[in-house]
Design a protein around this motif. Sequence first.
Motif, PDB file in Angstrom:
ATOM      1  N   ASN A 188       0.825  -1.219   0.000  1.00  0.00           N
ATOM      2  CA  ASN A 188       0.000   0.000   0.000  1.00  0.00           C
ATOM      3  C   ASN A 188       0.856   1.264   0.000  1.00  0.00           C
ATOM      4  O   ASN A 188       0.560   2.237  -0.704  1.00  0.00           O
ATOM      5  CB  ASN A 188      -0.933   0.001   1.209  1.00  0.00           C
ATOM      6  CG  ASN A 188      -2.034  -1.038   1.095  1.00  0.00           C
ATOM      7  OD1 ASN A 188      -2.392  -1.449  -0.007  1.00  0.00           O
ATOM      8  ND2 ASN A 188      -2.562  -1.489   2.223  1.00  0.00           N
ATOM      9  N   ARG A 192       1.097   4.186  -2.930  1.00  0.00           N
ATOM     10  CA  ARG A 192       0.936   5.624  -2.684  1.00  0.00           C
ATOM     11  C   ARG A 192       2.112   6.411  -3.242  1.00  0.00           C
ATOM     12  O   ARG A 192       1.932   7.468  -3.856  1.00  0.00           O
ATOM     13  CB  ARG A 192       0.788   5.890  -1.180  1.00  0.00           C
ATOM     14  CG  ARG A 192      -0.592   5.517  -0.627  1.00  0.00           C
ATOM     15  CD  ARG A 192      -0.821   6.174   0.724  1.00  0.00           C
ATOM     16  NE  ARG A 192       0.149   5.725   1.722  1.00  0.00           N
ATOM     17  CZ  ARG A 192      -0.015   4.667   2.501  1.00  0.00           C
ATOM     18  NH1 ARG A 192      -1.108   3.918   2.375  1.00  0.00           N
ATOM     19  NH2 ARG A 192       0.899   4.342   3.395  1.00  0.00           N
ATOM     20  N   LYS A 195       1.871   6.798  -6.799  1.00  0.00           N
ATOM     21  CA  LYS A 195       0.629   7.461  -7.198  1.00  0.00           C
ATOM     22  C   LYS A 195      -0.287   6.501  -7.961  1.00  0.00           C
ATOM     23  O   LYS A 195      -0.928   6.874  -8.963  1.00  0.00           O
ATOM     24  CB  LYS A 195       0.913   8.714  -8.019  1.00  0.00           C
ATOM     25  CG  LYS A 195       1.644   9.800  -7.236  1.00  0.00           C
ATOM     26  CD  LYS A 195       1.892  11.033  -8.085  1.00  0.00           C
ATOM     27  CE  LYS A 195       2.477  12.169  -7.256  1.00  0.00           C
ATOM     28  NZ  LYS A 195       3.728  11.824  -6.555  1.00  0.00           N
ATOM     29  N   THR A 197      -3.529   3.682  -7.817  1.00  0.00           N
ATOM     30  CA  THR A 197      -4.770   3.507  -7.062  1.00  0.00           C
ATOM     31  C   THR A 197      -4.969   2.078  -6.572  1.00  0.00           C
ATOM     32  O   THR A 197      -5.813   1.835  -5.707  1.00  0.00           O
ATOM     33  CB  THR A 197      -5.982   3.899  -7.934  1.00  0.00           C
ATOM     34  OG1 THR A 197      -5.978   3.105  -9.133  1.00  0.00           O
ATOM     35  CG2 THR A 197      -5.910   5.378  -8.297  1.00  0.00           C
ATOM     36  N   ASN A 198      -4.211   1.135  -7.132  1.00  0.00           N
ATOM     37  CA  ASN A 198      -4.330  -0.247  -6.689  1.00  0.00           C
ATOM     38  C   ASN A 198      -3.020  -0.984  -6.943  1.00  0.00           C
ATOM     39  O   ASN A 198      -2.070  -0.426  -7.521  1.00  0.00           O
ATOM     40  CB  ASN A 198      -5.498  -0.961  -7.382  1.00  0.00           C
ATOM     41  CG  ASN A 198      -5.407  -0.890  -8.901  1.00  0.00           C
ATOM     42  OD1 ASN A 198      -4.373  -1.177  -9.492  1.00  0.00           O
ATOM     43  ND2 ASN A 198      -6.491  -0.479  -9.539  1.00  0.00           N
ATOM     44  N   GLN A 201      -1.943  -1.425 -10.726  1.00  0.00           N
ATOM     45  CA  GLN A 201      -1.391  -0.193 -11.295  1.00  0.00           C
ATOM     46  C   GLN A 201      -0.007   0.100 -10.727  1.00  0.00           C
ATOM     47  O   GLN A 201       0.870   0.595 -11.447  1.00  0.00           O
ATOM     48  CB  GLN A 201      -2.334   0.974 -11.006  1.00  0.00           C
ATOM     49  CG  GLN A 201      -1.921   2.260 -11.718  1.00  0.00           C
ATOM     50  CD  GLN A 201      -2.871   3.410 -11.431  1.00  0.00           C
ATOM     51  OE1 GLN A 201      -3.917   3.229 -10.822  1.00  0.00           O
ATOM     52  NE2 GLN A 201      -2.500   4.615 -11.857  1.00  0.00           N
TER      53      GLN A 201
END
Length: 213
Positions: A188, A192, A195, A197-198, A201
């Motif tokens: 996680n 972040r 940048k 979202t999951n 990605q």
Amino acid sequence: MKRALRHAARHLGFTAYALADFAAERKVVFLLNEFPHSYVEIYRQRRYIEHDPIVQRARRCWRPFTWSATADDPSSPRAGEVLGEAAQHGLADGICVPVQCFNGRRAFLTLAGPSAAVSEHDLWLFQLIALHARNRLSDVEAERLQADGTKLSGREADCLRWAAEGKTSWEIAQILAISQHTADWYLNTAARKLKATNRIQAVAEAFRRGIIN
């Protein structure tokens, strides 16, 4: 690093070497490859990676071994064909040293030439060289991250690599000897920083930036 590997190989009479990772779904990823181009092309065209007795033995073995020791490997009916083609390109014999890297990844270094007259000491020495070379590549990846302005920790990058190979959080936790909660946390935070979202990605972005390969 390439120069050091080349020097060490030629010191013992080897003319070619390759460093590779074992990836998911029985895939092999070559990180460094200084085998003759003509042999590499034939190796790819004939899909020798699926029949190479050296790769198959390195996958299940932890001890260094010589190429000639795999010539009669019953698990590879085309072992003679693969080794014979190598011999036609001046690679009559060689050695292979499997290693377990600090990030849990398995890899191997293989060297070849006209012969493989090496001692037991030389085999274990090359195992140390292989381990150092593979871990140095991980360091280079980390340095590339810093130059790019994105600073992932070593654990974050390791978790992304395993996620890229289809491992679940539980499997990543087992490989890296951490809790599943911790594995999720690393994934996680990496997402972040990238940048994303999951997780999917994040892996794609890591590939794009050269963080993982």
